[in-house]
Design a protein around this motif. Structure first.
Motif, short mmCIF file in Angstrom:
data_model
loop_
_atom_site.label_atom_id
_atom_site.label_comp_id
_atom_site.label_asym_id
_atom_site.label_seq_id
_atom_site.Cartn_x
_atom_site.Cartn_y
_atom_site.Cartn_z
N MET A 78 -0.33 3.37 -14.78
CA MET A 78 -0.83 3.91 -13.66
C MET A 78 -1.89 5.07 -13.98
N ASN A 79 -1.77 5.37 -15.27
CA ASN A 79 -2.99 6.01 -15.78
C ASN A 79 -4.33 5.64 -15.47
N SER A 80 -4.57 4.54 -15.19
CA SER A 80 -5.86 3.73 -14.64
C SER A 80 -6.06 4.48 -13.49
N PHE A 81 -5.13 4.53 -12.67
CA PHE A 81 -5.40 5.05 -11.23
C PHE A 81 -5.66 6.64 -11.43
N TYR A 82 -5.07 7.39 -12.29
CA TYR A 82 -5.18 8.74 -12.13
C TYR A 82 -6.52 9.27 -12.80
N ILE A 172 -2.15 3.04 -0.18
CA ILE A 172 -1.74 1.68 -0.56
C ILE A 172 -0.60 1.91 -1.76
N ASP A 173 0.17 0.73 -1.62
CA ASP A 173 1.00 0.67 -2.86
C ASP A 173 0.66 -0.04 -4.14
N LEU A 174 0.58 0.68 -5.14
CA LEU A 174 -0.10 0.12 -6.31
C LEU A 174 0.91 -0.57 -7.26
N ASN A 175 0.44 -1.73 -7.57
CA ASN A 175 1.26 -2.33 -8.42
C ASN A 175 1.41 -1.65 -9.95
N LEU A 177 1.83 -2.46 -13.05
CA LEU A 177 0.95 -2.88 -14.01
C LEU A 177 -0.57 -3.42 -13.85
N PHE A 178 -0.78 -3.37 -12.54
CA PHE A 178 -2.20 -3.62 -12.25
C PHE A 178 -2.54 -2.55 -11.03
N PRO A 179 -2.55 -1.26 -11.17
CA PRO A 179 -2.80 -0.46 -10.13
C PRO A 179 -4.44 -0.56 -9.70
N HIS A 180 -5.42 -0.84 -10.83
CA HIS A 180 -6.86 -1.26 -10.52
C HIS A 180 -7.00 -2.39 -9.51
N THR A 181 -6.12 -3.37 -9.81
CA THR A 181 -6.15 -4.77 -8.97
C THR A 181 -5.75 -4.48 -7.82
N SER A 182 -4.87 -3.90 -7.69
CA SER A 182 -4.37 -3.33 -6.14
C SER A 182 -5.46 -2.65 -5.58
N LEU A 183 -6.28 -1.73 -6.20
CA LEU A 183 -7.53 -1.07 -5.65
C LEU A 183 -8.46 -2.20 -5.25
N LEU A 184 -8.80 -3.11 -6.22
CA LEU A 184 -9.76 -4.07 -6.09
C LEU A 184 -9.41 -4.93 -4.87
N PHE A 185 -8.17 -5.31 -4.60
CA PHE A 185 -8.05 -6.08 -3.45
C PHE A 185 -8.01 -5.61 -2.00
N PHE A 218 1.43 -11.65 -16.18
CA PHE A 218 0.58 -12.81 -15.98
C PHE A 218 1.39 -13.98 -15.22
N THR A 219 2.53 -13.96 -15.36
CA THR A 219 3.36 -15.14 -14.52
C THR A 219 4.00 -14.59 -13.34
N ILE A 220 4.32 -13.26 -13.33
CA ILE A 220 4.92 -12.71 -12.06
C ILE A 220 3.95 -11.69 -11.10
N GLU A 221 3.59 -10.50 -12.02
CA GLU A 221 2.76 -9.63 -11.16
C GLU A 221 1.63 -9.90 -10.61
N PHE A 222 0.69 -10.66 -11.47
CA PHE A 222 -0.80 -10.58 -10.98
C PHE A 222 -0.45 -11.88 -9.96
N PRO A 223 0.31 -12.99 -10.07
CA PRO A 223 0.41 -14.08 -9.17
C PRO A 223 0.95 -13.60 -7.90
N SER A 224 1.68 -12.55 -7.94
CA SER A 224 2.22 -12.03 -6.78
C SER A 224 1.19 -11.29 -5.87
N ILE A 225 0.27 -10.67 -6.64
CA ILE A 225 -0.77 -10.05 -5.87
C ILE A 225 -1.77 -11.10 -5.03
N LEU A 226 -1.93 -12.17 -5.71
CA LEU A 226 -2.74 -13.24 -5.31
C LEU A 226 -1.96 -13.91 -4.17
N ASP A 227 -0.49 -13.91 -4.26
CA ASP A 227 0.07 -14.40 -2.98
C ASP A 227 0.05 -13.50 -1.81
#
Length: 310
Positions: A78-82, A172-175, A177-185, A218-227
């Protein structure tokens, strides 16, 4: 420094590893000096989420008017977001603390920001990992994810215009592990996506990296963002399948080799085999293990290829 008077904010989330961050910051300021880039054109932000504040001494080591240090009360990624919230530039680029700026890289970043300030096209910096070695474009978000694949999750490649960040940061709800990817999407409606794949940075090797379950990421969190992106109609199911296939054939074998065979990294792999069943095809685990045996050759070839990219 007045708000938005700078073109570029280089936002570095950090926790410890003082010597690496010193090298990274030194490379930025040396590049600025060598290229005669005014300090007013950019700012450098370190967001330190270590309660011990070891990195606070950076303020003394880099007493520049455009350097800012913040101690941030948050957990993990989450430090990436802050780090982005402290920025005042027109374009906010996340930057990994171990990524050294190569000669001329700062000028490349600033040139692209200035070129696209009016249209606010999305900018993405893939560092030569896409095997292109040049700047190319995508005309839709789906095409962008097709072309960047799982590398779309790399925090060091991520950037966002401040006005776009301010528009979405509170809604937005931030993942975690991937807050920046949440922003990207959230940036799924841009007219154009500009991907710079030149080799702008070199990575400082950090021995025994770990601290979280990267396999689950990379098996659950990121694929769930893709889903969710498929459900929302932002990318096609075919694009998601292609990204999953590349994760299985490229990224996960390399990760498996580094953690389980070479033991160069210490990421947790609990639940890996079971987690693959959620998004990956049958037999994915055994394919990944087999392909991991070829990972050393692939890693060496990738380093050679990037070294000779302009």
């Amino acid at each position: 420094m007045m708000k938005n008077s700078t073109y570029l904010s280089i936002c570095i989330p950090a926790f410890g590893r003082l010597e690496y961050i010193i090298n990274t910051l030194a490379s930025i300021y040396k590049d600025a000096e060598d290229q005669t880039i005014p300090l007013a054109d950019f700012e450098v932000i370190v967001s330190d989420n270590d309660p011990d504040k070891e990195l606070e001494k950076l303020k003394e080591l880099f007493p520049y008017q455009n350097f800012k240090y913040f101690n941030t009360d948050c957990e993990g990624f989450m430090n990436s977001f802050y780090a982005l919230t402290y920025a005042e530039g027109s374009f906010l680029k996340l930057h990994n603390s171990q990524e050294i700026f190569k000669k001329g890289s700062l000028r490349v970043l600033l040139s692209l920001v200035k070129e696209y300030m009016k249209d606010k096209n999305a900018l993405f910096f893939s560092g030569g990992l896409l095997k292109k070695g040049k700047t190319f474009t995508a005309g839709s978000f789906d095409e962008f994810i097709q072309k960047t694949s799982y590398l779309s999750s790399w925090s060091n490649a991520f950037g966002i215009w401040k006005e776009d960040f301010d528009a979405v940061k509170d809604r937005i709800d931030l993942n975690k592990l991937f807050p920046h990817t949440s922003l990207l999407f959230t940036q799924n409606n841009k007219r154009k996506y500009i991907v710079n794949d030149s080799s702008l940075f070199s990575t400082q090797f950090v021995s025994k990296r770990g601290g979280h379950n990267k396999f689950q990421a990379f098996t659950i969190e990121f694929p769930s963002i893709l889903d969710m992106a498929v459900i929302d109609g932002d990318i096609t199911a075919l694009t998601k399948r292609n990204v999953i296939r590349q994760l299985m054939n490229e990224f996960l074998p390399s990760l498996f080799f580094n953690v389980k065979i070479a033991k160069r990294e210490t990421y947790d792999d609990e639940g890996f085999k079971e987690n693959l069943k959620r998004h990956f095809p049958k037999g994915a685990y055994y394919k990944i293990v087999l392909l991991s045996l070829f990972a050393p050759a692939n890693i060496i070839w990738r380093k050679i290829r990037i070294k000779f990219l302009k």
